[in-house]
Design an enzyme around this catalytic site. Sequence first.
Site, PDB file in Angstrom:
ATOM      1  N   TRP A 136       0.791  -1.221   0.000  1.00 13.04           N
ATOM      2  CA  TRP A 136       0.000   0.000   0.000  1.00 13.04           C
ATOM      3  C   TRP A 136       0.826   1.276   0.000  1.00 13.04           C
ATOM      4  CZ3 TRP A 136       2.026   2.301   4.112  1.00 13.04           C
ATOM      5  CH2 TRP A 136       2.546   1.458   5.121  1.00 13.04           C
ATOM      6  N   HIS A 161      -3.667  -6.022  -5.129  1.00 13.78           N
ATOM      7  CA  HIS A 161      -3.138  -4.888  -4.381  1.00 13.78           C
ATOM      8  C   HIS A 161      -3.521  -5.027  -2.911  1.00 13.78           C
ATOM      9  CE1 HIS A 161      -0.938  -1.301  -4.319  1.00 13.78           C
ATOM     10  NE2 HIS A 161      -1.444  -0.678  -5.367  1.00 13.78           N
ATOM     11  N   GLY A 212       6.823  -6.900  -0.265  1.00 13.26           N
ATOM     12  CA  GLY A 212       6.208  -7.064   1.048  1.00 13.26           C
ATOM     13  C   GLY A 212       7.242  -7.368   2.116  1.00 13.26           C
ATOM     14  N   GLU A 234      10.787  -8.351  -3.430  1.00 11.52           N
ATOM     15  CA  GLU A 234      11.364  -7.129  -2.867  1.00 11.52           C
ATOM     16  C   GLU A 234      10.772  -6.986  -1.480  1.00 11.52           C
ATOM     17  OE1 GLU A 234      11.584  -4.004  -1.190  1.00 11.52           O
ATOM     18  OE2 GLU A 234      10.373  -3.020  -2.731  1.00 11.52           O
ATOM     19  N   CYS A 268      10.227   1.218   1.772  1.00  8.29           N
ATOM     20  CA  CYS A 268      11.137   0.079   1.932  1.00  8.29           C
ATOM     21  C   CYS A 268      12.585   0.507   1.824  1.00  8.29           C
ATOM     22  CB  CYS A 268      10.805  -1.007   0.905  1.00  8.29           C
ATOM     23  SG  CYS A 268      10.769  -0.432  -0.801  1.00  8.29           S
TER      24      CYS A 268
END
Length: 463
Positions: A136, A161, A212, A234, A268
């Site tokens: 998200w 998603h 995630g 990733e 991230c």
Amino acid sequence: MSSEKENIQTINPATGEKLNTYELMSAKEAEDAVKKCHEAFLDWRLVTPEDRAKQIQAIGKSLGKYKDELAKLMTSEMGKLESQGGDEIDLCIGICDWTAANAPASLKADERELPNGGKGFVTYSPMGVIYGIQPWNFPTYQVIRYAIANLMAGNGVLLKHAENVTGSALLLEKMFLDAGLPKNLFTVLRISHEVSDKIIENDLVRGVTLTGSPKAGKYIGELAGKNLKKSVLELGSNDAYMVLADADISLAVEKCVEGRTYNNGETCVAAKRFIVVDEVFEEFKKAFVSKMSAIKHGDPTKESSDIGPMAREDLRDELHEQVEESVKNGAEILCGGKIPEGNGFYYPATVLGNVKPGQPAYSDELFGPVASLIHAKDDEDAMRIANDSRFGLGGGIFSKDEDKAVELASKYFDTGMVFINSFGLAQPNMPFGGVKNSGFGREHGGFGLHEFVNAKSVMILKS
């Protein structure tokens, strides 16, 4: 959300109020969507790369057309500043334009002479339907990052998603259709985790890509491997930004604050651990804490806000627990660290000092505006601490000696991306991805274009 629920409920994290309700697909509806995507792929794979590029360029223009609507929707669903939503869409337009301009040549067959005098061709053939499971935090970019490369390669694309940005996903699907993309070639799946597993097992699905957590990556990677499906993962990180003795401290502070608070700290590849050598530690600490203390959290639609809310209440609670656990094990709060009163899922910009091994602030990913300040003896000790992590997605080095910084980044920093005297997210022409528990595979820069193609050998042998 539980798989027993028939609906998805989106919530505005700035207010805690409900936004919209979306009906989950049944397993049969999802299976039918896979079939339709495969059928659309059978035609799309025969379209020339040059004509596919024109379609990709049209998608970029469609993103521009819907920019304001999409930016506002992303803000309402996950809490990013509206201005940063606009930046995100601009990056996505750039990805479309770069791909359209450069991908056809990258997909062109390579001709080579064979040892016996014969002729060989290496063709890059699309594989089929590629399934993407996306988070998200960048509702548009996470989708564009894998979808554009795979559409350009000639594949079909499915998207699951994150549930809290379902509206953004469906708007993207509409934009792709408005741009002229063949129907069913890009499809949003509103499905439970159990149905998602069945999608991975479906024989028509040829590849899986996930962004995630490491936990999700291990699960999806194992399921994909069990079904002999190629995967790209990733999985986030706790990126280290090193401030060396010869750094421009003013610049380092500015970029480190930006790197920790951009996108509400929910990135991230954000700067998360700040490793500062002894010689400049106190100078950096004083300025860094001062600037972090001045960061204002508030309504993400207001220009006066520096950061918005966290995307969900449970994510804020988890972050606060990591802060409290770190303090319990010796860390000290230099600013922030308290959940503010009132509506919305806000968390203040926070700096933790005395960060040591054995604390979440040292070892884990803190996915929010919390900075871990770590003291290092010297440059060598700073690199040791930076690499003392199970993650390896990004990182940074601050030094006035660029040649030295590049050498450190190239030879010693065990991570996928390194920024020198700066903070950044992604560049369309550079590979994006990590090592260790940050996953494997690459996106962007032509690298993502070749993750899900069949490098096929065609040989004409000399008699």
